[in-house]
Enzyme design. Structure first.
Site, mmCIF file in Angstrom:
data_model
loop_
_atom_site.group_PDB
_atom_site.id
_atom_site.type_symbol
_atom_site.label_atom_id
_atom_site.label_comp_id
_atom_site.label_asym_id
_atom_site.label_seq_id
_atom_site.Cartn_x
_atom_site.Cartn_y
_atom_site.Cartn_z
ATOM 1 C CB SER A 155 23.079 -6.070 13.565
ATOM 2 O OG SER A 155 21.900 -5.796 14.270
ATOM 3 C CE1 TYR A 189 24.536 -21.017 17.946
ATOM 4 C CE2 TYR A 189 24.852 -22.943 16.558
ATOM 5 C CZ TYR A 189 24.654 -21.576 16.694
ATOM 6 O OH TYR A 189 24.567 -20.777 15.571
ATOM 7 C CE LYS A 218 23.297 -19.759 12.377
ATOM 8 N NZ LYS A 218 23.132 -18.591 11.490
ATOM 9 C CB ALA A 236 20.616 -12.734 17.154
#
Length: 257
Positions: free
Chosen positions: A22, A158, A165, A198
């Site tokens: 992570s 994406y 974002k 992720a």
């Protein structure tokens, strides 16, 4: 005289450690090594066995479950920090989510439910954390959120995370403006593509990693430690005159056309 880059005596919350790959773990390692004391969270009971050894390595005195969609859990985390520490110097928000169907589809086809869920977890949860952190940052502090180049440019595959974002980066600027008077600094950190759990949900992610390594001026493949050392600087007093920025750590890939 203590170095302005030392974090000795500082106390902070890091949200998003899921395993040793992570980005949040890279941040936690670097910040702990610089001397800060950490509060850390895990999302689900299923995740706890994977992160407990990491938490033990950090010697984190505050370890709590936190699903950011549960207001009571978030409030409990900050209440415990208030009760045990009485103050907070920094928060690092390193979480994002979008339902797979919405993430893999076109933005124009995204569902209302999926878009709102992605926005809530990936963006507005940072705003909520900032609101809870503000009264604890009595001597100023720092708030960091993790973004990506897809907020500024169209990145293949994406999907809806690009608009989400972008909202996060805009929120960073507004929070920086609103909290500056209290000495609270706010930044978005924008790493290049790094193999994390992720990121594995993004289609053709290996291609993004290879392209970054091939085309970025500094080349090479990034890792979580690059993000960690930058984040340690941004929460230190060495960055006391900086706020409201999206800071890239991608080998310079963001400057290319």
């Amino acid at each position: 005289m203590q170095s302005p880059f030392s974090l000795a005596g500082k106390k902070g919350l890091i949200v998003g450690i899921a395993n040793d790959k992570s980005i949040a773990w890279g941040c936690a390692k670097a910040i702990r090594q610089a001397g800060a004391e950490l509060a850390v969270t895990w999302q689900t009971d299923k995740a706890l066995p994977h992160v407990q050894p990491l938490f033990d390595t950090l010697q984190a005195p505050i370890q709590m479950q936190l699903d950011v969609t549960q207001p009571a859990q978030m409030e409990a985390v900050f209440e415990r920090i208030r009760n045990e520490w009485g103050r907070l110097d920094f928060v690092i928000h390193s979480i994002a989510f979008a339902p797979k169907q919405d993430l893999h589809g076109r933005v124009i086809d995204s569902s209302v439910e999926g878009f709102l869920q992605a926005m809530d977890i990936s963006c507005h949860s940072f705003v909520r954390m900032a609101r809870l952190a503000e009264p604890l940052m009595t001597e100023g502090g720092s708030l960091l959120a993790m973004s990506y180049l897809g907020a500024q440019e169209v990145v293949p595959h994406y999907g809806i995370m690009g608009p989400v974002k972008a909202a996060l980066e805009s929120s960073v600027r507004y929070l920086a403006s609103e909290l500056g008077e209290a000495g609270i600094r706010v930044h978005a950190v924008s790493p290049g593509p790094i193999k994390t759990r992720a990121a594995s949900g993004i289609a053709d992610f290996d291609h993004l990693i290879a392209e970054n390594a091939q085309r970025a001026p500094l080349g090479d493949i990034l890792d979580i430690n690059d993000v960690g050392t930058l984040s340690a600087f941004l929460v230190s007093d060495g960055a006391r005159a900086m706020t409201g920025s999206t800071v890239y750590v991608d080998g310079g890939f963001n400057i290319l056309n």
